[in-house]
Design an enzyme around this catalytic site. Structure first.
Site, short mmCIF file in Angstrom:
data_model
loop_
_atom_site.label_atom_id
_atom_site.label_comp_id
_atom_site.label_asym_id
_atom_site.label_seq_id
_atom_site.Cartn_x
_atom_site.Cartn_y
_atom_site.Cartn_z
N LYS A 60 42.95 40.46 39.26
CA LYS A 60 44.31 40.79 39.71
C LYS A 60 44.58 42.29 39.61
CE LYS A 60 46.14 36.23 38.53
NZ LYS A 60 47.05 35.45 37.68
N GLY A 112 26.76 39.51 43.78
CA GLY A 112 25.39 39.73 43.34
C GLY A 112 24.82 38.70 42.39
N SER A 132 50.79 31.27 37.53
CA SER A 132 50.93 32.69 37.16
C SER A 132 52.01 33.40 37.98
CB SER A 132 49.59 33.41 37.34
OG SER A 132 49.20 33.39 38.70
N GLY A 187 29.41 37.36 47.12
CA GLY A 187 29.05 38.74 47.43
C GLY A 187 29.01 39.67 46.25
#
Length: 810
Positions: free
Chosen positions: A733, A369, A690, A367
């Site tokens: 993030k 593009g 992470s 989504g």
């Protein structure tokens, strides 16, 4: 030997691929040494032996477990010696036996078996259907009728008649063995009737196929004869023959502008076609092949437009934001324009040398593009746009095509798209290149290497065409959702351009400029002055979508317009059509909010810490909870964590134990407690390197009883010495932290160089702290510092590290 005896011991021979029935006479060949010696013993002992069928015909030395338990007592009627110590043996079945003991330890095979008596014919079984089925079987099988007659069937007892027919009806070994094992007359008759019915059906299918084949051959022959007669009559009348089909094909081949290799191949195939009957299957295959060769764009080219000003205008018109991505695309087009003005050389066919730089690959969540960017580039360059969806492609033939070895074979999708484009220089989008797979049908990613290599694709070999086709003029673009899932050899051919998620401001601009006008036109609402207030769009973005891209926003906008479209044709009672969409009206049209706005609270309970995670659909907030329970020092992890996160949790606990006294914990703090770490939404798998500092902070918070800051989120991996390691996906993030209303973020100090990729409005609204050690994380994340233990004889700990690495991005 009397049938009245219950147990018999005789020589035994295992047989393969056949079943001997009582009353049947069959010949078979004996060649195994043990079987030959057993046969000789049987002849000396009275010509009787036991015949036992093997379960697996490939077993050379069968044991008892390799044989079916039900066999046949047989009488040896003839033995004929063959070359190489083989014997052809004729036997007649006498009675069924049940194997009890099989002994192949000596030179000959002996077996002990029960003799199974033959039951009497039940009066309830009708004979007419059975006799009719057997008569039909003998009528359509001449070989069987030479061995058996209906008079013999009527004279035999029913049980023996069934066995005799079962031995002649075509069936596999397992089916016949099942009939041999049936002692009762009724079930045995039913099983044989099923075999007779199956044989009748099979014979009917064969007869129908033979008739159709004969009719087709007759028709082809008739048409060939009539065509030849027509040609001779026209010659006798002196009429000039009209140019036939092959002549037209020859002219088209000469005019198609094929490469010399393809032209020679086409003419060779045309010569083969002329020698075939027109209605034959081979003629259809050859004609289809020629149609493909003629349909390909060997010379046709699109009139390319390399105007950077126009390209920039098109990209800005079609896409809001993505400035760095659009700049990289314009750089790529600029190099193409320079090569057009100052070519390095001309190819053999007179075409300028194409751009031999890397293939651009747009990588980002759904989504954002990627595909629409490719369409915009094609529009800016005035090239036809074709799209190859690679999601789920496992067969190499999808890329390289099928070889022309059978009717229905086709070229690969690359050649099919070139035919669709009708020019040799389209823009071809390789969509979802990370979702290809490989199996026994080949590796399609390896097949793409030739397609994308500018040194090789000038002579791309499709298995169906079997001639080289020039792909060097094609502008290839690729898209992917996850970079690490792209096969490594293929990624080496690509230059990856990352597309991250959009900010709130960018989503509102995209909705206003692109999504809403397109949705109004697609729902027939363009002339009704429908208007979305800015507050309504912001409500849609924040309360009804949670995504990196704008796909769900487009769906929700369409949902509103569908309801308005119905209202225009079916007005609600007492309500006039209102084209203005306000923030208060959105919940009335779409229902309750799907996502509540998550604003940070002033305080959080000890053990609750906010982490940041990267997902294929963008960044997300990852809440981690820790609890202390009575126990014996066990660390329990829940929330469907992957191996990497489980290792991070164990590493975080080891760090806490190593720093226990500095954190105000006794050395034996784990002796009487268990620790439980949970990441909510347990049905969703979570993994990645992470979450180390987040897990360590949660454990320290719950063990010391000091709450962590509720308005703060963090990301970073941890080492045993407390060093904070860099992470990936920083932009996604930080966008997630901003979207979830967090005010401060802790990130590894080594990620400072990536902050310039984060939108300025996000950096302005987030307090971003750079940390290099876990001590800095504790100082910034907890509401107060833990008080270290100071046992006698041990000096007090040094001061907490300075906050020089704190950086508030402005």
């Amino acid at each position: 030997m009397s049938k009245a005896s219950k147990t018999i011991t005789l020589p035994a021979i295992p047989i393969r691929d056949m079943v001997l029935f009582p009353g049947a006479r069959v010949p078979f060949v004996v060649g195994r040494q043990a079987s030959v010696r057993t046969l000789e013993l049987a002849i000396k002992a009275g010509d009787h032996l036991l015949m036992l069928t093997q379960k697996d015909a490939k077993v050379e030395s069968p044991r008892q477990e390799d044989l079916f338990p039900t066999g046949t007592l047989a009488l040896v009627e003839s033995v004929i010696a063959l070359p190489k110590d083989y014997y052809k043996v004729g036997v007649k079945g006498i009675a069924r036996v049940n194997l009890r003991q099989y002994d192949d330890s000596g030179e000959v095979i002996q077996a002990e078996a029960y003799l199974l008596p033959e039951p009497a014919h039940p009066a309830s079984e009708p004979l007419q259907p059975f006799h009719a089925a057997v008569e039909a079987f003998l009528g359509r099988n001449p070989d069987a009728s030479r061995l058996l007659s209906m008079d013999q069937i009527r004279e035999l007892p029913l049980g023996k008649a069934i066995d005799t027919v079962a031995g002649l009806v075509p069936a596999d070994v397992k089916q016949k063995q099942q009939i041999l094992e049936l002692l009762e007359i009724g079930p045995r008759l039913e099983a044989v009737m099923q075999l007779l019915e199956l044989d009748a059906a099979r014979s009917e299918v064969d007869r129908a196929v033979d008739e159709k084949t004969r009719a087709r051959l007759d028709q082809d022959h008739k048409q060939y004869v009539l065509n030849e007669k027509m040609r001779v009559i026209q010659q006798e009348l002196g009429k000039k023959e009209e140019k036939d089909e092959s002549g037209r094909l020859r002219d088209q081949i000469e005019a198609a502008g094929m490469s010399p290799e393809a032209r020679a191949k086409a003419l060779e195939e045309l010569d083969r076609l002329e020698a075939m009957p027109p209605q034959s299957a081979e003629a259809t295959v050859s004609r289809t092949y020629l149609d493909w060769l003629l349909a390909l764009p060997w010379q046709a080219r699109a009139d390319e437009r390399l105007d950077l000003e126009e390209a920039e205008r098109v990209l800005d018109e079609d896409h809001a934001g993505l400035e760095k991505v659009k700049a990289r695309i314009l750089e790529h087009l600029a190099v193409m324009a320079r090569l057009r003005q100052h070519p390095a050389g001309d190819g053999e066919d007179g075409n300028r040398t194409p751009l031999r730089g890397p293939i651009l690959c747009l990588v980002g969540p759904p989504g954002v593009g990627k595909t629409s960017l490719a369409r915009s580039i094609a529009r800016a360059l005035n090239r036809p746009f074709v799209r190859l969806s690679l999601g789920g492609v496992r067969d190499e033939a999808e890329i390289r095509g099928h070889r022309r070895t059978y009717i229905g074979s086709m070229p690969g999708r690359i050649i099919a798209l070139m035919k669709k484009a009708k020019v040799r220089n389209p823009l071809m989008l390789l969509d979802e290149i990370d979702k290809m797979a490989s199996d026994f049908r080949g590796d399609p990613s390896s097949a793409l290497l030739e397609v994308l290599d500018p040194e090789q694709n000038a002579g791309f070999q499709d298995h169906y065409l079997d001639v080289g086709f020039d792909l060097s003029q094609v502008l290839f673009l690729a898209t992917a959702n996850v970079r690490h899932q792209i096969p490594e050899p293929l990624e080496d051919r690509l230059e990856v351009i990352e597309l991250s998620g959009y900010t709130l401001k960018e989503k509102l601009a995209i909705a206003e400029k692109h999504l809403i006008p397109r949705a109004l036109e697609g729902h027939g609402m363009k002339g009704l002055d429908v208007h979305f207030e800015p507050a309504a769009l912001e409500k849609l973005v924040q309360a009804y979508t949670r995504e990196a891209g704008v796909r769900q926003l487009e769906r929700e906008t369409a949902n509103i317009l569908r309801k308005l479209a119905r209202h225009t044709l079916q007005p609600a009672r007492g309500e006039a059509f209102d084209p203005l969409i306000t923030a208060d009206r959105v919940p009335k049209l779409l229902g309750p909010e799907k996502f509540l706005e998550t604003r940070a609270e002033d305080t959080a309970p000890p053990g609750l810490v906010n982490g940041l995670a990267w997902t294929p659909t963008g960044g997300d907030l990852l809440t981690i909870e820790a609890a202390v329970l009575p126990g014996k020092g066990v660390l329990k992890l829940t929330g469907k964590l992957g191996e990497v996160m489980q290792e991070s949790a164990n590493l975080a606990l080891s760090y806490v134990r190593a720093r226990a006294e500095r954190l105000g914990l006794k050395p034996d703090f784990l002796d009487k407690v268990d620790l439980h770490v949970h990441v909510p939404e347990g049905a969703i798998p979570k993994d990645g390197p992470s979450a180390g500092i987040t897990l360590a902070t949660a454990l320290i918070s719950v063990l010391t009883g000091i709450p962590a800051r509720a308005d703060l989120a963090m990301t970073g991996e941890l080492t045993l010495r407390g060093r904070v390691l860099p992470i990936g996906g920083l932009k996604e993030k930080l966008l997630a932290a901003h979207r979830q209303g967090r005010k401060a973020v802790l990130i590894p100090a080594e990620n400072a160089r990536h902050l310039e990729e984060v939108p300025a409005e996000v950096r302005e609204q987030l307090s971003i702290h750079l940390v290099g050690h876990m001590d800095e994380v504790i100082q910034l994340a907890l509401t107060r510092m833990p008080e270290p233990l100071q046992p006698e004889g041990i000096p007090a700990p040094t001061q907490a590290p300075s906050r020089e690495n704190e950086a508030t991005a402005q």
